[in-house]
Design a protein around this motif. Structure first.
Motif, mmCIF file in Angstrom:
data_model
loop_
_atom_site.group_PDB
_atom_site.id
_atom_site.type_symbol
_atom_site.label_atom_id
_atom_site.label_comp_id
_atom_site.label_asym_id
_atom_site.label_seq_id
_atom_site.Cartn_x
_atom_site.Cartn_y
_atom_site.Cartn_z
ATOM 1 N N GLY A 286 0.793 -1.214 0.000
ATOM 2 C CA GLY A 286 0.000 0.000 0.000
ATOM 3 C C GLY A 286 0.827 1.266 0.000
ATOM 4 O O GLY A 286 0.282 2.369 -0.042
ATOM 5 N N GLU A 287 2.148 1.110 0.029
ATOM 6 C CA GLU A 287 3.027 2.284 0.026
ATOM 7 C C GLU A 287 4.010 2.189 -1.135
ATOM 8 O O GLU A 287 3.670 2.596 -2.238
ATOM 9 C CB GLU A 287 3.741 2.391 1.372
ATOM 10 C CG GLU A 287 2.776 2.672 2.526
ATOM 11 C CD GLU A 287 3.482 2.889 3.847
ATOM 12 O OE1 GLU A 287 4.725 2.974 3.854
ATOM 13 O OE2 GLU A 287 2.790 2.957 4.873
ATOM 14 N N ALA A 288 5.188 1.628 -0.939
ATOM 15 C CA ALA A 288 6.193 1.655 -1.997
ATOM 16 C C ALA A 288 6.889 0.317 -2.200
ATOM 17 O O ALA A 288 7.875 0.252 -2.916
ATOM 18 C CB ALA A 288 7.255 2.723 -1.686
ATOM 19 N N MET A 289 6.373 -0.747 -1.604
ATOM 20 C CA MET A 289 7.046 -2.032 -1.702
ATOM 21 C C MET A 289 6.137 -3.066 -2.358
ATOM 22 O O MET A 289 4.922 -3.094 -2.140
ATOM 23 C CB MET A 289 7.452 -2.542 -0.317
ATOM 24 C CG MET A 289 8.427 -1.653 0.424
ATOM 25 S SD MET A 289 10.021 -1.478 -0.417
ATOM 26 C CE MET A 289 10.647 -3.156 -0.281
ATOM 27 N N LEU A 290 6.747 -3.921 -3.177
ATOM 28 C CA LEU A 290 6.095 -5.137 -3.628
ATOM 29 C C LEU A 290 6.296 -6.187 -2.548
ATOM 30 O O LEU A 290 7.396 -6.316 -2.000
ATOM 31 C CB LEU A 290 6.696 -5.620 -4.947
ATOM 32 C CG LEU A 290 6.416 -4.755 -6.180
ATOM 33 C CD1 LEU A 290 7.276 -5.215 -7.346
ATOM 34 C CD2 LEU A 290 4.939 -4.825 -6.552
ATOM 35 N N VAL A 291 5.255 -6.924 -2.230
ATOM 36 C CA VAL A 291 5.356 -7.924 -1.172
ATOM 37 C C VAL A 291 4.861 -9.265 -1.682
ATOM 38 O O VAL A 291 4.096 -9.361 -2.647
ATOM 39 C CB VAL A 291 4.529 -7.517 0.069
ATOM 40 C CG1 VAL A 291 5.054 -6.221 0.658
ATOM 41 C CG2 VAL A 291 3.049 -7.390 -0.271
ATOM 42 N N GLY A 292 5.313 -10.325 -1.027
ATOM 43 C CA GLY A 292 4.853 -11.657 -1.339
ATOM 44 C C GLY A 292 3.557 -11.948 -0.622
ATOM 45 O O GLY A 292 3.051 -11.136 0.157
ATOM 46 N N PRO A 293 2.975 -13.138 -0.848
ATOM 47 C CA PRO A 293 1.712 -13.486 -0.195
ATOM 48 C C PRO A 293 1.841 -13.607 1.321
ATOM 49 O O PRO A 293 0.839 -13.618 2.028
ATOM 50 C CB PRO A 293 1.336 -14.829 -0.825
ATOM 51 C CG PRO A 293 2.614 -15.363 -1.378
ATOM 52 C CD PRO A 293 3.436 -14.190 -1.764
ATOM 53 N N ASP A 294 3.096 -13.662 1.817
ATOM 54 C CA ASP A 294 3.312 -13.683 3.266
ATOM 55 C C ASP A 294 3.523 -12.295 3.839
ATOM 56 O O ASP A 294 3.757 -12.138 5.042
ATOM 57 C CB ASP A 294 4.511 -14.559 3.609
ATOM 58 C CG ASP A 294 5.781 -14.117 2.893
ATOM 59 O OD1 ASP A 294 5.736 -13.110 2.153
ATOM 60 O OD2 ASP A 294 6.812 -14.779 3.074
#
Length: 248
Positions: A61-69
């Motif tokens: 929701g900000e500036a990072m791509l994240v994994g499903p975890d």
């Protein structure tokens, strides 16, 4: 000595049917940015990423791509995010305070614009979302107050107003009663499945306009045993999904 019998699996809840229905919105989507808004859509997007749509991109929701975890996987600068938003490479699942038969959505106000009876979120990014990338909707409380003949203000743009916007596409609507799409010749909302325990007549009675489609509507797909395990033990072990779908 035989091992003790495994405890029976808890029945699939209405919220879990909704999670799977939301996840299906991203099936086969490829490498696009999934932007779910709400607990059930968020659990659904993470479930899709872990199962049948492994190329989905998720953000914090900000500036990072994240994994499903939820762990960081990369950087998504705002400029790149906007390029995805305006170039059809994002699929957002938003809410709706009102929605009509052509998918026009309202999250701004209820009543006449000059003297509204209720102020809501405001237009926000709904026009840009609906004209520039695929959009779905999640509605946790299906009623005639939400599914209306005509929205009081157009925020998200429906099929009767989109013109030739190149990336406009309304994929599906998921409510606590069923699943809907707009795959009809005139792009009217169609009932495509009902959640177990819900009848077609109940859905129609709770909708303020005539839905396309007949009476022979299949049930919403049941989650597999592995999907249930992922939802209950990995993605949402605290059961937050159950709080978003009120019992009826």
């Amino acid at each position: 000595m035989s091992s003790p019998a495994a405890p029976p699996t808890a029945p699939v809840t209405r919220a879990e049917y909704c999670v799977v229905a939301c996840a299906e919105a991203w099936r086969g989507a490829g490498e696009i940015l999934a932007s779910p808004m709400g607990v059930v859509p968020s659990v659904g997007a993470r479930l899709a990423r872990r199962t049948f749509s492994p190329d989905l991109l998720l953000t914090d929701g900000e500036a990072m791509l994240v994994g499903p975890d939820g762990r960081p996987e990369g950087w998504l600068p705002y400029r790149r995010h906007l390029a995805m938003v305006t170039g059809g490479r994002r699929h957002v699942m938003m809410g709706a305070s009102q929605i009509d038969r052509y998918g026009n959505q309202n999250i701004s106000c209820v009543g006449d614009w000059e003297r509204p009876t209720r102020q809501l979120l405001g237009v926000r990014g709904a026009p840009a979302n609906t004209l520039n990338n695929p959009v779905s909707y999640w509605i946790p409380r299906h009623s005639r107050r939400v599914f209306v003949e005509r929205v009081d203000m157009v925020c998200g743009v429906g099929y009767d107003r989109a013109g030739d916007a190149p990336y406009h596409r309304l994929v599906r609507v998921v409510s606590d009663l069923g699943v809907f799409d707009f795959a009809t010749p005139d792009h009217r909302m169609r009932l495509v499945s009902v959640h177990p325990g819900v009848t077609v007549d109940e859905v129609r009675a709770a909708t303020g306009f005539d839905l396309a489609g007949g009476d022979d509507v299949p049930p919403t797909r049941e989650p597999s045993a592995e999907e249930l395990r992922l939802v209950r033990e990995v993605i949402d072990p605290r059961g937050l999904r159950e709080r978003e779908v009120a019992p009826r």
